[in-house]
Design an enzyme around this catalytic site. Structure first.
Site, short mmCIF file in Angstrom:
data_model
loop_
_atom_site.label_atom_id
_atom_site.label_comp_id
_atom_site.label_asym_id
_atom_site.label_seq_id
_atom_site.Cartn_x
_atom_site.Cartn_y
_atom_site.Cartn_z
N LYS A 22 0.84 -1.21 0.00
CA LYS A 22 0.00 0.00 0.00
C LYS A 22 0.87 1.25 0.00
CE LYS A 22 -1.78 1.50 4.08
NZ LYS A 22 -1.44 2.89 4.42
N ASN A 23 1.81 1.30 0.94
CA ASN A 23 2.57 2.55 1.12
C ASN A 23 3.61 2.78 0.03
OD1 ASN A 23 1.01 3.11 3.30
ND2 ASN A 23 2.53 2.56 4.85
N ARG A 92 -4.85 10.47 4.57
CA ARG A 92 -3.83 11.50 4.75
C ARG A 92 -2.80 11.51 3.63
NH1 ARG A 92 -2.72 13.68 9.26
NH2 ARG A 92 -0.59 13.77 8.52
N CYS A 116 -5.03 12.44 13.29
CA CYS A 116 -5.79 11.20 13.11
C CYS A 116 -5.67 10.39 14.38
CB CYS A 116 -5.32 10.43 11.88
SG CYS A 116 -3.75 9.64 12.12
N ARG A 121 0.29 14.21 13.60
CA ARG A 121 0.78 14.04 12.23
C ARG A 121 0.82 15.33 11.41
NH1 ARG A 121 -1.36 8.45 9.87
NH2 ARG A 121 0.53 8.65 8.65
N PRO A 122 1.67 16.28 11.82
CA PRO A 122 1.77 17.53 11.07
C PRO A 122 2.42 17.32 9.69
CG PRO A 122 3.46 17.43 12.76
CD PRO A 122 2.60 16.20 12.94
N ILE A 123 2.31 18.33 8.82
CA ILE A 123 2.97 18.26 7.50
C ILE A 123 3.94 19.43 7.34
CG2 ILE A 123 1.20 16.92 6.29
CD1 ILE A 123 0.41 19.81 5.09
N ASP A 124 4.36 20.01 8.49
CA ASP A 124 5.23 21.19 8.44
C ASP A 124 6.52 20.94 7.66
OD1 ASP A 124 5.67 19.44 10.68
OD2 ASP A 124 7.18 20.84 11.40
N ASP A 304 4.53 0.39 12.25
CA ASP A 304 3.36 -0.29 11.68
C ASP A 304 3.27 -1.76 12.09
OD1 ASP A 304 2.58 2.04 10.48
OD2 ASP A 304 3.35 1.54 8.50
N ILE A 326 7.57 6.87 17.22
CA ILE A 326 7.21 7.57 15.98
C ILE A 326 5.91 8.37 16.15
CG2 ILE A 326 6.76 7.33 13.50
CD1 ILE A 326 9.56 6.40 14.24
N ARG A 396 -8.85 -0.53 4.36
CA ARG A 396 -7.98 0.52 3.81
C ARG A 396 -6.62 -0.06 3.45
NH1 ARG A 396 -6.61 4.81 7.60
NH2 ARG A 396 -5.19 5.09 5.86
N1 EPU Z 1 6.36 14.53 11.15
C1 EPU Z 1 6.44 15.86 11.47
N2 EPU Z 1 6.28 16.80 10.49
C2 EPU Z 1 6.07 16.43 9.19
C3 EPU Z 1 5.99 15.06 8.87
C4 EPU Z 1 6.15 14.13 9.88
O1 EPU Z 1 6.63 16.21 12.63
O2 EPU Z 1 5.93 17.32 8.34
C5 EPU Z 1 6.54 13.51 12.21
C6 EPU Z 1 5.28 12.68 12.42
O3 EPU Z 1 4.35 13.33 13.27
C7 EPU Z 1 5.86 11.42 13.01
C8 EPU Z 1 7.19 11.27 12.29
O4 EPU Z 1 7.48 12.57 11.78
O5 EPU Z 1 6.08 11.60 14.37
C9 EPU Z 1 7.22 10.29 11.16
O6 EPU Z 1 6.08 10.45 10.34
P1 EPU Z 1 6.10 10.21 8.77
O7 EPU Z 1 5.95 11.51 8.08
O8 EPU Z 1 7.28 9.36 8.42
O9 EPU Z 1 4.77 9.37 8.56
P2 EPU Z 1 3.88 9.41 7.27
O10 EPU Z 1 4.72 9.66 6.08
O11 EPU Z 1 2.69 10.26 7.49
C10 EPU Z 1 4.13 6.88 6.65
C11 EPU Z 1 3.21 5.72 6.43
C12 EPU Z 1 2.63 5.29 7.77
C13 EPU Z 1 3.78 4.88 8.68
C14 EPU Z 1 4.75 6.05 8.82
C15 EPU Z 1 5.99 5.72 9.63
C16 EPU Z 1 2.39 6.11 4.20
C17 EPU Z 1 1.27 6.47 3.31
N3 EPU Z 1 2.16 6.12 5.51
O12 EPU Z 1 3.34 7.91 7.23
O13 EPU Z 1 1.82 4.15 7.52
O14 EPU Z 1 3.30 4.52 9.94
O15 EPU Z 1 5.20 6.49 7.52
O16 EPU Z 1 6.66 4.65 9.08
O17 EPU Z 1 3.47 5.78 3.72
C18 EPU Z 1 0.03 2.68 7.91
O18 EPU Z 1 0.28 2.16 6.80
O19 EPU Z 1 -0.77 2.16 8.73
C19 EPU Z 1 0.68 3.92 8.27
C20 EPU Z 1 0.23 4.72 9.23
#
Ligand code: EPU
Length: 417
Positions: A22-23, A92, A116, A121-124, A304, A326, A396
């Site tokens: 999926k990812n 997301r 969520c 889960r910010p996107i900053d 995960d 995480i 999902r």
């Molecule tokens: N983070 C920030 N700012 C950002 C982005 C991330 O502070 O702008 C923090 C997050 O809050 C978290 C850490 O960085 O504490 C890591 O988050 P990451 O961005 O790596 O997570 P993600 O990209 O949103 C993906 C997977 C998740 C998986 C995580 C960690 C996808 C679509 N999703 O999420 O998968 O848990 O990486 O490996 O690739 C799942 O499949 O069930 C799932 C949640």
């Protein structure tokens, strides 16, 4: 809403085919936005998240065709730069369109995903990276507007490794002017898979899979054909199922290299693990030993897989500590596991689990994707009947999970409501 009903304690034996990841599939399908013409993707899992991204890509103007596990996408008609709330709130990972849209259309308007069940889960970091590459960012009314006449290659340092953040900026950088260097990048196999696809499309990317990824921008990319890598989290979930149930399950079509941390921990619990190319056999034993786990970015132990391992530790000999580093709220399965008889106490981001001799079936509620998978595992090992409600989370991210377990000998069925 459907529910899953399980009668526990049936031995699990046989082969199971591992589906496409999926990812990995989500960013790869989005990468189709970067080139005109028909891209073709095979081994795409049939999941609700894949449906969601297909809807979003169509909404943006792409043509999407599906035939079994094959998806074809032509983005020549890309015309819309807005990813609306109705589509983003369902998933997301929709934020992944941000980089490609700015690269292709010079602007993007994407609904902010918000928090969520598992954390804020910010996107900053996605936004800071794009800003550093010259984009203007405006936040208003729950949307982020990003615009740039062109993106300029830059040195970007992630405060923390982010999977979709690294993917987003990689996709923004492939068509940028000059060289982008992403420091402290995520190293997950899904990043490497995306980089390979982009490279096949004509991008110039070095270092994917390491902390430093260097991307030299090119002026145009070509469409491509690729097969999606196997899902390492689905594979890990079946591995734990076998270890839990004194099972003997052989995973077919997986990539054991992506599962090193899980294999090593599982071996420490006493399970026998045999690797033969893309086949991975897990034989459960009478005694499950406790191990401590700390989730970390890849190649560390995956967040995960945390919930699934907690079920294993719930019936292990002795005491184990599971530390989640995480996501700040990824213990929502604990209260449900406790209702099934598990002894777990939480302190901050650590859970202390004292193994019990058995779990007992109960009605439970699924709260997020991996928590739902852990409840299935708990139901498979528990005495009596477990009823898992709200299974839309499972749909999902796990392809036909109940059918796969049924073929392995589980007494499991979906009840449509
Ligand atoms: N983070 C920030 N700012 C950002 C982005 C991330 O502070 O702008 C923090 C997050 O809050 C978290 C850490 O960085 O504490 C890591 O988050 P990451 O961005 O790596 O997570 P993600 O990209 O949103 C993906 C997977 C998740 C998986 C995580 C960690 C996808 C679509 N999703 O999420 O998968 O848990 O990486 O490996 O690739 C799942 O499949 O069930 C799932 C949640």
């Amino acid at each position: 809403m459907d529910k899953i009903v399980i009668e526990g304690c049936h031995p699990l034996k046989g082969d199971v085919n591992i589906s496409g990841s999926k990812n990995a599939a989500l960013p790869i399908l989005v990468s189709s936005l970067l080139a005109d013409g028909w891209n073709s993707y095979s081994n795409v899992p049939a999941l609700n998240d894949i449906q969601s991204i297909k809807l979003l890509l169509s909404h943006l103007g792409a043509r999407v065709e599906t035939e079994g596990d094959l998806i074809r996408i032509d983005s020549s008609g890309l015309c819309n730069h807005e990813a609306p709330y109705e589509l983003v709130r369902k998933m997301r990972a929709s934020i992944l369109v941000l980089g490609p849209l700015v690269a292709r259309l010079k602007k993007a308007r994407v609904s902010l995903p918000g928090g969520c069940a598992i954390g804020a889960r910010p996107i900053d970091l996605h936004l800071k990276g794009l800003e550093r590459m010259g984009a203007t960012i405006k936040l208003s009314h729950g949307y982020v507007d990003v615009s740039a006449d062109y993106l300029q290659g830059e040195e970007i340092f992630f405060d923390t490794p982010t999977v979709t953040g690294t993917e987003n900026l990689m996709m923004a950088a492939v068509l940028a002017k000059g060289v982008t260097v992403l420091h402290n990048s995520a190293r997950e196999p899904e990043i490497v898979a995306l980089a390979e696809v982009l490279t096949k499309m004509g991008a110039d990317i070095m270092g994917a899979g390491s902390e430093v990824i260097t991307i030299k921008g090119v002026s145009v990319l070509q469409p491509t054909s690729v097969s999606i890598i196997p899902d390492r989290i689905e594979a890990g979930t079946f591995m734990v199922a076998s270890a839990l149930n004194k099972g003997d399950i052989t995973l077919l079509g997986c990539d054991p290299d992506h599962l090193e941390a899980v294999i090593q921990k599982l071996a420490l619990t006493g399970a026998k693990i045999l690797v033969d190319g893309t086949r991975l056999r897990v034989i459960g034993t009478d005694r499950i030993d406790s191990v401590n786990i700390k989730t970390l970015p890849y190649p560390g132990f995956p967040t995960d897989m945390q919930a699934q391992f907690m079920v294993l530790m719930s019936v292990a000999k002795g005491v184990s500590m599971i530390t989640e580093t995480i996501f700040e709220n990824r213990f929502i399965h604990v209260s449900e596991l406790k209702r099934m008889g598990a002894h777990i106490s939480i302190s901050g981001n650590s859970a202390r689990i004292r193994g019990v001799s058995s779990l007992s079936g109960a009605p439970v509620m699924a709260t997020d994707l991996r928590a739902s998978a852990s409840l299935i595992l708990a139901g498979l090992v528990a005495h009596g009947k477990t009823e898992i409600n709200r299974v839309y989370h499972l749909d999902r991210g796990y392809e036909a999970i109940e059918k796969k377990f049924e073929r392995l000998g589980a007494a499991i069925r979906r009840v449509k409501e």
